[in-house]
Scaffold this motif. Structure first.
Motif, mmCIF file in Angstrom:
data_model
loop_
_atom_site.group_PDB
_atom_site.id
_atom_site.type_symbol
_atom_site.label_atom_id
_atom_site.label_comp_id
_atom_site.label_asym_id
_atom_site.label_seq_id
_atom_site.Cartn_x
_atom_site.Cartn_y
_atom_site.Cartn_z
ATOM 1 N N TYR A 73 35.578 -1.122 28.489
ATOM 2 C CA TYR A 73 36.391 -2.318 28.291
ATOM 3 C C TYR A 73 35.597 -3.240 27.364
ATOM 4 O O TYR A 73 34.528 -3.741 27.731
ATOM 5 C CB TYR A 73 36.690 -2.989 29.633
ATOM 6 C CG TYR A 73 37.475 -2.074 30.542
ATOM 7 C CD1 TYR A 73 38.860 -2.120 30.585
ATOM 8 C CD2 TYR A 73 36.825 -1.123 31.329
ATOM 9 C CE1 TYR A 73 39.583 -1.258 31.397
ATOM 10 C CE2 TYR A 73 37.548 -0.250 32.144
ATOM 11 C CZ TYR A 73 38.920 -0.322 32.169
ATOM 12 O OH TYR A 73 39.636 0.534 32.967
ATOM 13 N N GLN A 92 39.217 0.449 26.007
ATOM 14 C CA GLN A 92 40.290 -0.492 26.312
ATOM 15 C C GLN A 92 39.901 -1.875 25.813
ATOM 16 O O GLN A 92 38.887 -2.427 26.245
ATOM 17 C CB GLN A 92 40.542 -0.547 27.822
ATOM 18 C CG GLN A 92 40.874 0.782 28.465
ATOM 19 C CD GLN A 92 42.310 1.196 28.217
ATOM 20 O OE1 GLN A 92 43.062 0.476 27.571
ATOM 21 N NE2 GLN A 92 42.694 2.337 28.726
ATOM 22 N N VAL A 136 39.663 -5.753 25.719
ATOM 23 C CA VAL A 136 39.829 -6.828 26.696
ATOM 24 C C VAL A 136 40.640 -7.951 26.050
ATOM 25 O O VAL A 136 40.334 -8.372 24.932
ATOM 26 C CB VAL A 136 38.454 -7.363 27.145
ATOM 27 C CG1 VAL A 136 38.616 -8.555 28.085
ATOM 28 C CG2 VAL A 136 37.655 -6.251 27.824
ATOM 29 N N GLU A 173 39.179 -4.222 34.676
ATOM 30 C CA GLU A 173 40.044 -3.051 34.611
ATOM 31 C C GLU A 173 41.413 -3.297 35.253
ATOM 32 O O GLU A 173 42.331 -2.476 35.112
ATOM 33 C CB GLU A 173 39.371 -1.835 35.270
ATOM 34 C CG GLU A 173 39.064 -1.983 36.749
ATOM 35 C CD GLU A 173 37.677 -2.507 37.023
ATOM 36 O OE1 GLU A 173 37.105 -2.135 38.066
ATOM 37 O OE2 GLU A 173 37.167 -3.309 36.205
#
Length: 293
Positions: A11, A100, A102, A189
């Protein structure tokens, strides 16, 4: 000891300089399936013209200053983590990874498993790959949600990646707008940018709230005007019957105005205090007149 099939989840958030150029990546959190007792990390930021193969020699996994053998090297280039390298049977391998992004500060977000809607307030600095950060904020300021332990049950985490972010909760689990917002930190997450539909619904809800507030304040000002007229336009002669009726109306109107002012502050303070002093004076006059025989 390493699950080579399950992708490592990273992330991340871009880091930019004053000119808006990407100068590194903030790895806020990372999850991986590794059951070794000790797991250590290294980092590398490649220049745009550098090649990853030039940094994939097995010697990079020598021991660090603490005597730990380096287990993973996280490699970033521009705005992406391009590889996570680790040694395996004398060779350097690349781990499967999923990066991923943020959500940026100020983004409207949905909070998985809760039904809550919030706004990203602050993203602490985890592992920086790239230019160093001056005076980094590495921990959340808000209290962790009570759901943290449940949401992270059975998942291994590492001190290099605390992975909590600060959220202002705008809508609770029952769908009610919160004013002022609650302040909670959440596992990153479980934080995702809200859908456009949710963002539109939230914007419309705030518009309705503003209309209700404006109507409420207008109602408060009208009641205050009624109260002010009542205490300034007193009848020249106050009979016992008039006094009793007027006192009852005065006390009810006074109570309503006090409540409205406490909730909306819709009247300027000096004007409010001046009128309330007149109310107290008129109340004494009416109370005395009501007791006359």
């Amino acid at each position: 000891l390493i699950d080579q099939t399950t992708p490592m989840q990273l992330y991340t958030q871009q880091m930019t300089n004053s000119s808006g150029e990407v100068v590194g990546i903030n790895v806020v959190h990372m999850t991986l399936f590794d059951i070794n007792d000790e797991v250590s990390f290294d980092r590398l930021y490649l220049k745009p013209d550098e090649d990853l193969d030039d940094h994939s020699d097995g010697k990079i996994f020598a021991r660090n200053a603490n005597g730990q053998r380096l287990k993973y090297r996280i490699v970033a280039q521009q705005d992406q983590v391009v590889a996570i390298l680790y040694p395996f049977q004398g060779r350097v391998r690349r781990a499967n990874l999923v990066q991923q992004p943020v959500p940026a500060t100020g983004t409207i977000v949905s909070l998985f498993g809760s039904g809550k809607i919030g706004k990203m307030a602050m993203v602490p600095v985890g592992m920086v790959i790239g230019e160093a950060v001056e005076n980094p904020v590495t921990a959340c300021k808000f209290k962790a949600t009570d759901m943290t332990e449940m949401l992270r049950a059975g998942i291994r985490h590492f001190p290099e990646f605390p992975g909590m972010v600060d959220i202002e909760i705008l809508v609770d689990e029952e769908g009610s707008l919160l004013e002022p917002p609650l302040q909670e930190s959440w596992p990153v997450e479980c934080v995702m940018e809200a859908s456009m539909e949710i963002q539109v619904q939230l914007e419309e809800a705030y518009k309705r709230k503003e209309i209700q507030k404006a109507n409420f304040e207008a109602q408060g000002r009208q009641m205050f005007n009624d109260l002010r007229v009542m205490v300034t336009n007193r009848p020249k002669k106050i009979t016992k019957d008039i006094a009793a009726e007027s006192l009852e109306r005065l006390l009810k109107l006074k109570a309503d105005v006090e409540k409205m002012q406490a909730e909306t502050n819709c009247v300027e303070e000096k004007e409010y205090l001046r009128t309330m002093n007149a109310v107290r004076s008129y109340r004494i006059v009416l109370a005395r007149a009501a007791k006359k025989r």
